[in-house]
Design an enzyme around this catalytic site. Structure first.
Site, PDB file in Angstrom:
ATOM      1  N   HIS A   1      -0.543   0.033  -9.831  1.00 51.23           N
ATOM      2  CA  HIS A   1      -1.314  -0.877  -8.964  1.00 51.23           C
ATOM      3  C   HIS A   1      -1.776  -2.124  -9.739  1.00 51.23           C
ATOM      4  O   HIS A   1      -2.978  -2.419  -9.829  1.00 51.23           O
ATOM      5  CB  HIS A   1      -2.512  -0.140  -8.355  1.00 51.23           C
ATOM      6  CG  HIS A   1      -3.009  -0.765  -7.081  1.00 51.23           C
ATOM      7  ND1 HIS A   1      -3.515  -0.046  -6.041  1.00 51.23           N
ATOM      8  CD2 HIS A   1      -3.076  -2.062  -6.684  1.00 51.23           C
ATOM      9  CE1 HIS A   1      -3.882  -0.864  -5.060  1.00 51.23           C
ATOM     10  NE2 HIS A   1      -3.626  -2.100  -5.431  1.00 51.23           N
TER      11      HIS A   1
ATOM     12  N   ARG B   1       0.832  -1.195   0.000  1.00 54.69           N
ATOM     13  CA  ARG B   1       0.000   0.000   0.000  1.00 54.69           C
ATOM     14  C   ARG B   1       0.866   1.243   0.000  1.00 54.69           C
ATOM     15  O   ARG B   1       1.835   1.340   0.759  1.00 54.69           O
ATOM     16  CB  ARG B   1      -0.889   0.054   1.252  1.00 54.69           C
ATOM     17  CG  ARG B   1      -2.182  -0.727   1.121  1.00 54.69           C
ATOM     18  CD  ARG B   1      -3.098  -0.089   0.070  1.00 54.69           C
ATOM     19  NE  ARG B   1      -4.300  -0.855  -0.183  1.00 54.69           N
ATOM     20  CZ  ARG B   1      -4.422  -1.837  -1.073  1.00 54.69           C
ATOM     21  NH1 ARG B   1      -3.404  -2.191  -1.811  1.00 54.69           N
ATOM     22  NH2 ARG B   1      -5.577  -2.452  -1.262  1.00 54.69           N
TER      23      ARG B   1
ATOM     24  N   GLU C   1      -4.221   7.465  -5.448  1.00 55.14           N
ATOM     25  CA  GLU C   1      -4.373   6.795  -6.742  1.00 55.14           C
ATOM     26  C   GLU C   1      -5.672   7.253  -7.388  1.00 55.14           C
ATOM     27  O   GLU C   1      -6.657   7.428  -6.670  1.00 55.14           O
ATOM     28  CB  GLU C   1      -4.382   5.274  -6.551  1.00 55.14           C
ATOM     29  CG  GLU C   1      -3.060   4.752  -6.019  1.00 55.14           C
ATOM     30  CD  GLU C   1      -3.025   3.228  -5.846  1.00 55.14           C
ATOM     31  OE1 GLU C   1      -4.038   2.562  -6.146  1.00 55.14           O
ATOM     32  OE2 GLU C   1      -1.996   2.708  -5.411  1.00 55.14           O
TER      33      GLU C   1
HETATM   34  P1  NAD Z   1      -2.277 -10.191   5.433  1.00 50.63           P
HETATM   35  O1  NAD Z   1      -3.232  -9.590   6.379  1.00 50.63           O
HETATM   36  O2  NAD Z   1      -2.393 -11.639   5.111  1.00 50.63           O
HETATM   37  O3  NAD Z   1      -0.789  -9.932   5.932  1.00 50.63           O
HETATM   38  C1  NAD Z   1      -0.368  -8.696   6.452  1.00 50.63           C
HETATM   39  C2  NAD Z   1       0.729  -8.978   7.461  1.00 50.63           C
HETATM   40  O4  NAD Z   1       1.232  -7.739   7.930  1.00 50.63           O
HETATM   41  C3  NAD Z   1       0.220  -9.753   8.694  1.00 50.63           C
HETATM   42  O5  NAD Z   1       1.000 -10.914   8.900  1.00 50.63           O
HETATM   43  C4  NAD Z   1       0.362  -8.755   9.821  1.00 50.63           C
HETATM   44  O6  NAD Z   1       0.708  -9.375  11.038  1.00 50.63           O
HETATM   45  C5  NAD Z   1       1.489  -7.875   9.310  1.00 50.63           C
HETATM   46  N1  NAD Z   1       1.547  -6.580   9.965  1.00 50.63           N
HETATM   47  C6  NAD Z   1       0.510  -5.801  10.403  1.00 50.63           C
HETATM   48  N2  NAD Z   1       0.996  -4.689  10.977  1.00 50.63           N
HETATM   49  C7  NAD Z   1       2.350  -4.756  10.912  1.00 50.63           C
HETATM   50  C8  NAD Z   1       3.391  -3.913  11.337  1.00 50.63           C
HETATM   51  N3  NAD Z   1       3.157  -2.757  11.974  1.00 50.63           N
HETATM   52  N4  NAD Z   1       4.658  -4.296  11.101  1.00 50.63           N
HETATM   53  C9  NAD Z   1       4.941  -5.450  10.461  1.00 50.63           C
HETATM   54  N5  NAD Z   1       3.968  -6.314  10.046  1.00 50.63           N
HETATM   55  C10 NAD Z   1       2.705  -5.961  10.266  1.00 50.63           C
HETATM   56  O7  NAD Z   1      -2.377  -9.316   4.100  1.00 50.63           O
HETATM   57  P2  NAD Z   1      -1.918  -9.778   2.657  1.00 50.63           P
HETATM   58  O8  NAD Z   1      -3.037 -10.457   1.987  1.00 50.63           O
HETATM   59  O9  NAD Z   1      -0.603 -10.454   2.745  1.00 50.63           O
HETATM   60  O10 NAD Z   1      -1.738  -8.357   1.943  1.00 50.63           O
HETATM   61  C11 NAD Z   1      -0.607  -7.577   2.253  1.00 50.63           C
HETATM   62  C12 NAD Z   1      -0.713  -6.197   1.615  1.00 50.63           C
HETATM   63  O11 NAD Z   1      -0.701  -6.320   0.206  1.00 50.63           O
HETATM   64  C13 NAD Z   1      -2.007  -5.446   1.947  1.00 50.63           C
HETATM   65  O12 NAD Z   1      -1.692  -4.090   2.128  1.00 50.63           O
HETATM   66  C14 NAD Z   1      -2.846  -5.615   0.692  1.00 50.63           C
HETATM   67  O13 NAD Z   1      -3.788  -4.613   0.550  1.00 50.63           O
HETATM   68  C15 NAD Z   1      -1.739  -5.548  -0.352  1.00 50.63           C
HETATM   69  N6  NAD Z   1      -2.084  -6.110  -1.644  1.00 50.63           N
HETATM   70  C16 NAD Z   1      -1.742  -5.384  -2.746  1.00 50.63           C
HETATM   71  C17 NAD Z   1      -1.992  -5.899  -4.007  1.00 50.63           C
HETATM   72  C18 NAD Z   1      -1.630  -5.105  -5.217  1.00 50.63           C
HETATM   73  O14 NAD Z   1      -2.374  -5.139  -6.173  1.00 50.63           O
HETATM   74  N7  NAD Z   1      -0.522  -4.424  -5.230  1.00 50.63           N
HETATM   75  C19 NAD Z   1      -2.603  -7.148  -4.142  1.00 50.63           C
HETATM   76  C20 NAD Z   1      -2.899  -7.877  -2.997  1.00 50.63           C
HETATM   77  C21 NAD Z   1      -2.621  -7.354  -1.740  1.00 50.63           C
HETATM   78  C1  MLT Z   2      -5.848  -5.665  -2.949  1.00 48.74           C
HETATM   79  O1  MLT Z   2      -5.706  -5.164  -1.831  1.00 48.74           O
HETATM   80  O2  MLT Z   2      -6.476  -6.732  -3.134  1.00 48.74           O
HETATM   81  C2  MLT Z   2      -5.198  -4.984  -4.076  1.00 48.74           C
HETATM   82  O3  MLT Z   2      -5.144  -3.639  -3.892  1.00 48.74           O
HETATM   83  C3  MLT Z   2      -5.679  -5.405  -5.395  1.00 48.74           C
HETATM   84  C4  MLT Z   2      -6.691  -4.574  -6.112  1.00 48.74           C
HETATM   85  O4  MLT Z   2      -7.866  -4.666  -5.824  1.00 48.74           O
HETATM   86  O5  MLT Z   2      -6.297  -3.872  -7.020  1.00 48.74           O
END
Ligand code: NAD
Ligand code: MLT
Length: 416
Positions: free
Chosen positions: A279, A231, A260
């Site tokens: 993204h 993020r 964004e």
């Molecule tokens: P998740 O909840 O499975 O994992 C997040 C992890 O972060 C957890 O293990 C949690 O304990 C840890 N965490 C929380 N606060 C923390 C801190 N202060 N310091 C260190 N670790 C901490 O989430 P996920 O499914 O792995 O997604 C991770 C990130 O990726 C999210 O922000 C999600 O929105 C993003 N994401 C982005 C895309 C994209 O299109 N770029 C796609 C999917 C997910």
């Molecule tokens: C997500 O958190 O799942 C990602 O931001 C992916 C998206 O919806 O683009």
């Protein structure tokens, strides 16, 4: 049951078709926000979003018939979950469907940064054979620092470990065993920054993680690459742009931005050593089909009053367990209604006790349903989402107890 679904960020057609096939009306209205969203949402029973729509208190105020907000993806930082809960609206996401896509994009960005692929591509298309200018870095034998070892972080760790990287991770909310299973060493934040030659960020955006990587943290890295496919807002954009520009870091790769779509004057757009994508982490066919299907199914379940698998503000139940506890959910609600009718006076406590086979199960949803039954005659729009909160706000003590016995079942619900 015919319901109205409003979709304000594009999702795969498979999800829209599934909702239509279930008999619901689906309206798409992309890129709306502010007053236009408030006007459009008034009759909706479900709202489907990705990261583009800001779902705040005003949206819940305007949508009095809203039952569920479905986030076709993982991050819910664009949704005010507290406001949803206040209004009795379920918020559900699709946390599994795009994990592999996000992990693969992170790996792609790691290589794109380390081997300057986009920069070399652009030069070559412009007719320049800049072979001698791009001396890349191998990941093999290097240390990867993972900040946030959740679903995506773990998949990234597995993939890059198999490419010869040593993994250190900072995540204060996971146990040593999860890290050990991945062959990752769990370390403090500062150690993670110092040891990482590639640092990849995978936390949600919360008040705790906002800006957690800024000038001081990038200086601790002292070289190497930072990859952010989690993020925007977790990494300070001005600080990152300056760190790459001033060669504090060797480079960076960024898929997500604080605002964004990104503004033309965003500092990350102008630094040659920073690879950027708009993204795209979840943008694969498979991921989009997965999340759209999951959200359509959860919306349909919410409309039917069934448990919503990935509800974030309501007790959710594992699919395999649901058939076993379904009768108790209904029974608990009825017991709640009867108990409330029998009670004369103020409710100060609700105690739900489970005996028999049900006592082996996760009964959080049954307890929430019992509370719904108790409060329904007293409150407007009470459901299993906001019933526990209503109890808390009114100072009503809720206790849940379980006793395994040979009795087939019993849910008892004394009110005081
Ligand atoms: P998740 O909840 O499975 O994992 C997040 C992890 O972060 C957890 O293990 C949690 O304990 C840890 N965490 C929380 N606060 C923390 C801190 N202060 N310091 C260190 N670790 C901490 O989430 P996920 O499914 O792995 O997604 C991770 C990130 O990726 C999210 O922000 C999600 O929105 C993003 N994401 C982005 C895309 C994209 O299109 N770029 C796609 C999917 C997910
Ligand atoms: C997500 O958190 O799942 C990602 O931001 C992916 C998206 O919806 O683009």
């Amino acid at each position: 049951m015919h319901m109205q679904v409003l979709v304000t960020d594009p999702i795969d057609d498979v999800g829209l078709e599934r909702l239509r096939a279930a008999g619901h009306s689906v309206e798409t209205a992309y890129d709306i926000g502010g007053e236009a969203l408030l006007d459009t949402i008034t009759d909706a029973n479900a709202l489907v979003v990705r990261s583009g729509t800001e779902v705040d208190e005003a949206v819940f105020e305007a949508a009095s018939d809203l039952i569920i907000v479905g986030r076709a993806g993982i991050g819910v930082d664009n949704i005010d979950i507290d406001a949803a809960t206040e209004h009795g609206v379920i918020v559900a996401n699709a946390p599994e469907g795009n994990v592999r896509a996000a992990a693969e994009h992170t790996v792609a960005m790691t290589f794109a940064g380390a081997r300057s692929i986009p920069q070399a591509h652009t030069r070559l298309r412009a007719g320049e054979w800049a072979k001698s200018e791009y001396l890349g870095t191998e990941v093999n034998g290097k240390t990867l620092g993972v900040v946030g070892l959740g679903r995506v972080g773990q998949e990234v760790a597995k993939r890059l470990e198999s490419l010869g990287m040593d993994i250190v991770a900072y995540d204060p909310y996971i146990g040593e065993d999860r890290a050990e299973r991945l062959g990752a060493e769990l370390v403090e934040f500062e150690t993670c920054l110092k040891r990482a030659e590639f640092l990849t960020v995978h936390t949600p955006l919360t008040s705790e993680t906002a800006g957690m990587i800024s000038t001081a943290e990038l200086e601790l890295m002292g070289g190497g690459y930072l990859i952010n496919c989690a993020r925007g807002g977790v990494v300070d954009e001005d600080a990152l742009a300056a760190a790459v520009e001033n060669e504090v870091l060797d480079g960076a790769a960024v898929d997500v931005f604080a605002d964004e779509p990104v503004a033309a004057d965003n500092p990350l757009l102008d630094v040659d050593g920073i690879v950027i994508t708009p993204h795209l982490g979840a943008s694969t066919e498979a991921a989009q089909e997965n999340v759209a299907t999951s959200i359509a199914d959860q919306i349909d379940a919410a409309f039917a009053g069934a448990p919503v698998m990935n509800a974030l503000n309501a007790p959710s139940v594992d699919e395999s367990v649901f058939p076993r506890i379904r009768p108790y959910i209904d029974l608990a609600e009825t017991a709640g209604k009867i108990a409330a009718q029998l009670l004369d006076g103020r409710i100060s406590s609700v105690s739900v006790s489970y005996e028999g086979d049900i006592a082996d199960e996760d009964v959080e949803l049954a307890t929430a349903s019992a509370l719904k039954g108790v409060f329904e005659p007293l409150e407007w729009q009470v459901n299993a989402v906001n019933a526990p909160r209503i109890a808390e706000e009114r100072g009503i003590d809720v206790t849940e107890s379980k006793r395994c016995s040979r009795m087939t079942f019993r849910v008892s619900l004394p009110l005081r």
